[in-house]
Structure formats: structure tokens, C-alpha cells
Scaffold this motif. Sequence first.
Motif, short mmCIF file in Angstrom:
data_model
loop_
_atom_site.label_atom_id
_atom_site.label_comp_id
_atom_site.label_asym_id
_atom_site.label_seq_id
_atom_site.Cartn_x
_atom_site.Cartn_y
_atom_site.Cartn_z
N LEU A 261 0.83 -1.20 0.00
CA LEU A 261 0.00 0.00 0.00
C LEU A 261 0.87 1.25 0.00
O LEU A 261 0.56 2.24 -0.68
CB LEU A 261 -0.94 0.00 1.21
N SER B 80 -7.49 -4.66 2.52
CA SER B 80 -6.62 -5.18 1.47
C SER B 80 -6.14 -6.58 1.83
O SER B 80 -5.79 -6.85 2.98
CB SER B 80 -5.41 -4.26 1.28
N THR C 19 -7.92 -7.08 -4.97
CA THR C 19 -7.25 -7.15 -3.66
C THR C 19 -7.66 -6.02 -2.72
O THR C 19 -7.12 -5.92 -1.62
CB THR C 19 -5.73 -7.12 -3.84
N CYS C 20 -8.58 -5.17 -3.15
CA CYS C 20 -8.95 -3.99 -2.36
C CYS C 20 -10.47 -3.87 -2.26
O CYS C 20 -11.16 -3.74 -3.28
CB CYS C 20 -8.40 -2.72 -2.99
#
Length: 278
Positions: A124, A154, A184-185
Motif C-alpha cells: 500500500l 486489502s 485485492t482492495c
Amino acid sequence: MTNLKNIKVVVSDLDGTLLNPQHRISDYTKSIFQELHNQNYLIVVATGRHHLDAMAIIETLEVPVYLVSSNGARIHSPEKEELFAFDLESDIVKAALNVEIDPEITVVLFKENVWQTNRVNERLNAFQAELKYRPELVDYKTLEDFSAIKIFFSCDNHEKLVALKDAVLANSSDNLHHAFSLPTCLEFMDKSVDKAVAIEKVLEKEGFTLDQAVAFGDGFNDVQMLAAAGKGLIMGNAPALLKETLPNLEVITSNAEDGVAKYIASKILNKEFAVNEA
């Protein structure tokens, strides 16, 4: 079908869209957006990123840009004046987090000046060339103020995020809606907050309508924006499910190939400029 001659506004997402895979704006894209400005197009960037993070990116375009950030929870003028802000109340966020969360999942609360997280996540951090918007490690078990711009999760394992999404909505569907900005988010916002709603506020202020806008996106937080625009365009690198969700929209080349800039040059700007820059 919208006549591109009627387009007066260009709207773009950032990650996976305007930004290349290295999370940068290419020199070619910069030159195209500068020509858009020279030809008096209104430019709007609509992103899930926090405004402090996004501002540092759009400054590199060196043109006036309206910024819709946090999926519509913030709007800033080209002069960085805050035009709209909406925060989730502490009790709503606390209730949403009152579920079993897999230890592999990173939890983030977007605050005004920091993002509060339960763990260090270098991936991130890598989304920012410079940490303009800094993480703050917190223990959610002892945190007192849960108010936030949005809730962000995440994890590399998409199925774990899907399970978490179902658990959160079981408790909080009256107050929140969700979007997968990437597989993934996972993000949760107030039900009233959406990129399309925020963009419409900007266009109303400037005397335009969504019919006069072309919009580019690659994630499920772009669905309403893409569907509402006069011309919605999906990036070639977008998930297959997004393309299936909006089957009538055109798919263009990927962000790795400067797909947004190349489409604008060939379809919206004058041919002479497109030939010279392509």
C-alpha cells in the motif's frame, strides 16, 4: 451513442487507468492532458485515493483539475478548495468492524490527515511515490474515534475479502455500500457517496451534464461513473467481470500502453495533434 463532438468533459480514474503500472503519469499522458486544457476541456480526476495522496499525483499534469477523491467523499477545486466532504460516523464504522476479520487482511480507516491501520503494508505504501498521506498504526480494540472518510481492506486472497464483504453487509447494509477497486482492495462508503454523484456536483457547478463527459475506469468503484457518462470506456486491463457487468461499453487499450491518452488523442483532440504526438 454519444457524438464525441459533444464531449466537453474528460473524467478519469487514477490507478489502473490514468496511471501506468508503476503508479506514474507518463510524459505522453501529461502532454495529452495539457492539450485538453489548451482546448478548454474540463478535466476531472475521480479516484478512491485520499485527496492528499491524489493531489500530489495530479499536480504532475500541470493543468487545472477537479479532484473527486475517496470514491466521492471529497471534492476539491483546481485551487485545492474543499467543495464537499462526507465522513462516516464513528458508531457506523465501529459496527462495520465488529466482525471476524482474517489476520491476513489489512484494515485501514481513511482519516483527514493520516490513514489508521492495523498493520504495516509495504504494498500500500508503494502506491505513493512520496508518503504525502501517512499510515498510523493503531489497535482497533482500544481505538476510541472510529469516524472515517471510508473503510478500506486489502488482502491478496480475494475470496477472503468476499467473505468479509458479506459479513460487514450483514451488519451494516442500511448504512454502507461497497466496491472492489481492485480484486485485492475492498472499500466501504456511506450509501450516499459515489464517484458519479460527486462528478455530477462538479459538472453542475461548471454548467455541464454527464452526457457531455467521457469517463475512463478499470474498477468496480467506477461502475456508476462509467454507466452515467455520455461515453464510458473500460480499460483493457480491467477485470473480466467488470467488462461483463458493462457489456455495452467499449474496451480500450491498457494503462501500460497509455490507453487513456491514446484514446483522447485519436478520438477527441484534433487529428493534427494526435498524429504529431502518437
